[in-house]
Design a protein around this motif. Structure first.
Motif, PDB file in Angstrom:
ATOM      1  N   THR A 226      23.229  -1.931  21.506  1.00 23.41           N
ATOM      2  CA  THR A 226      22.210  -2.970  21.457  1.00 23.41           C
ATOM      3  C   THR A 226      21.493  -2.907  20.111  1.00 23.41           C
ATOM      4  OG1 THR A 226      20.433  -1.567  22.324  1.00 23.41           O
ATOM      5  CG2 THR A 226      21.851  -2.697  23.941  1.00 23.41           C
ATOM      6  N   THR A 228      18.392  -2.394  19.765  1.00 24.47           N
ATOM      7  CA  THR A 228      17.492  -1.235  19.840  1.00 24.47           C
ATOM      8  C   THR A 228      18.217   0.051  19.457  1.00 24.47           C
ATOM      9  OG1 THR A 228      16.198  -2.305  21.574  1.00 24.47           O
ATOM     10  CG2 THR A 228      15.918   0.059  21.323  1.00 24.47           C
ATOM     11  N   ASP A 229      19.472   0.188  19.876  1.00 22.03           N
ATOM     12  CA  ASP A 229      20.244   1.368  19.485  1.00 22.03           C
ATOM     13  C   ASP A 229      20.315   1.506  17.968  1.00 22.03           C
ATOM     14  OD1 ASP A 229      20.954   2.388  22.045  1.00 22.03           O
ATOM     15  OD2 ASP A 229      22.499   0.855  22.230  1.00 22.03           O
ATOM     16  N   LEU A 262       9.851   1.765  20.466  1.00 17.15           N
ATOM     17  CA  LEU A 262      11.221   1.342  20.778  1.00 17.15           C
ATOM     18  C   LEU A 262      11.722   1.861  22.123  1.00 17.15           C
ATOM     19  CD1 LEU A 262      12.855   1.868  17.255  1.00 17.15           C
ATOM     20  CD2 LEU A 262      12.540  -0.327  18.412  1.00 17.15           C
ATOM     21  N   GLU A 264      12.682   2.387  25.797  1.00 25.05           N
ATOM     22  CA  GLU A 264      12.968   1.437  26.864  1.00 25.05           C
ATOM     23  C   GLU A 264      13.070   2.157  28.199  1.00 25.05           C
ATOM     24  OE1 GLU A 264      15.480  -1.918  24.333  1.00 25.05           O
ATOM     25  OE2 GLU A 264      16.583  -0.440  25.500  1.00 25.05           O
ATOM     26  N   ARG A 283      17.717   9.094  24.490  1.00 21.79           N
ATOM     27  CA  ARG A 283      18.174   7.736  24.785  1.00 21.79           C
ATOM     28  C   ARG A 283      18.987   7.700  26.078  1.00 21.79           C
ATOM     29  NH1 ARG A 283      16.978   2.531  24.542  1.00 21.79           N
ATOM     30  NH2 ARG A 283      18.611   1.167  23.673  1.00 21.79           N
TER      31      ARG A 283
END
Length: 348
Positions: A226, A228-229, A262, A264, A283
């Motif tokens: 994504t 975000t990644d 950032l 999530e 993550r």
């Protein structure tokens, strides 16, 4: 008679500024299009109105900011013309941007495109043959005007239709910038960026991190990647933990703020409250492990890294409480600092 409008591909560098102003001076209404992605100028999205106002004040140019993050990530999977020295797909990048700008012509009521490319300025993407490839593959051969080098190139639709006077266009070529600087003075432009890459994909260190995603050798596969990644990949120290978890660790307060912003749902955040130190983000902690034992082991390793990189307390206890927050729940992990020899092999 309706005033002709054009869209200018606007990097924000001197050449794109000048190309836009040259065509504006010929009586054409120009909207500059500023593309952003995680790899270039993404920070503009935090204050689009401020950026637009700044460009207007400095250069007298109206700019439209366009986020192309998702399709750009897709383009990187298999660029037709490959990569440069690092992970920079310069030719495919230009084709991508010109193609997107061409799609925007109807949306904006514009008739042609402008680019600040200068013949021979860049060895990979601004040779004559490469400029022709970019125009051809973006289906913009007749639409794309390069005003700084127009007299050295085949006339485009804007010139043939008389929308711009070809005689008032320019014949810049080569890598020198003296003619551009002189032209900037004529326009009263003195505050312009120094020439620089600006693209993270050309950075020799960060581009190696990004390449991991696309080689599918990383814990996050390219199909699941994504925006975000990518943004997380560019922050702080990076680790691949023994249990398979991907951890990033802030180097300073700026990194800590980015990581916290950032995070999530499904990520785990770790930090110390007793003393200053980094924020760590594990993550996809909730869903990327095959067993609870592996997840717990990686969380404890992450806590050890937070303590290791935290501020040292003279004569204080080595074990420190690390707060782990995940899915809205907080718990304490008491951890000793990890020895460097233990985690060096985990660093990306």
């Amino acid at each position: 008679m309706t005033k002709i409008k054009a869209l200018s591909l606007f990097s924000g560098g001197l050449d794109s500024i000048l190309a836009t102003r040259v065509v504006m001076a010929l009586g054409v209404e120009v909207i500059a299009v500023k593309f952003v992605s995680p790899f270039f100028h993404y920070d503009i999205l935090a204050d689009v109105d401020g950026y637009v106002a700044s460009v207007r004040e400095k250069y007298g140019i109206e700019v439209l900011v366009e986020d192309v993050s998702r399709p750009y990530l897709e383009m990187l999977r298999d660029p037709k013309y490959g990569f440069g020295k690092n992970f920079n797909p310069c030719i495919d990048c230009k084709i991508f941007m010109v193609s997107r700008a061409r799609e925007m012509l109807a949306e904006q009521g514009a008739s042609f495109l402008i680019s600040g490319e200068v013949l021979g300025q860049r060895p990979m993407s601004q040779r004559r043959d490469t400029l022709n490839v970019i125009s051809r593959d973006s289906d913009s051969r007749a639409l794309l005007l390069r005003p700084l080098s127009a007299k050295l190139l085949t006339p485009t639709l804007a010139e043939e239709k008389g929308w711009v006077d070809r005689e008032k266009l320019l014949n810049f070529s080569g890598r020198g910038r003296s003619r551009q600087i002189e032209l900037a003075k004529e326009f009263g432009i003195t505050d312009f960026p120094a020439p620089a890459g600006g693209c993270i994909l050309a950075d020799p260190i960060l581009s190696r991190r990004i390449r991991n995603f696309y080689d599918d050798t990383f814990v996050v596969k390219s199909a699941d990647m994504t925006v975000t990644d990518i943004l997380l990949l560019l922050v702080g120290r990076q680790f691949l933990l023994p249990g398979g978890g991907w951890l990033m660790l802030g180097r300073d307060e700026k990194d800590n703020v980015k990581l916290a912003g950032l995070a999530e749902e499904g990520d785990a955040l770790l930090t110390m409250e007793e003393r200053p130190g980094p924020i760590a983000l594990l993550r996809r902690a909730a869903g990327s492990y095959t067993s609870d034992a592996e997840r717990e082991s990686d969380l404890r390793h992450a806590a050890g890294l937070v303590v290791r990189y935290g501020k040292k307390v003279k004569d204080g206890p080595s074990a420190t409480e690390v707060i782990c927050t995940q899915a809205g729940e907080r718990r304490v992990i008491v951890s000793e600092p990890l020895a460097d020899a233990v985690f060096r092999a985990w660093m990306l």
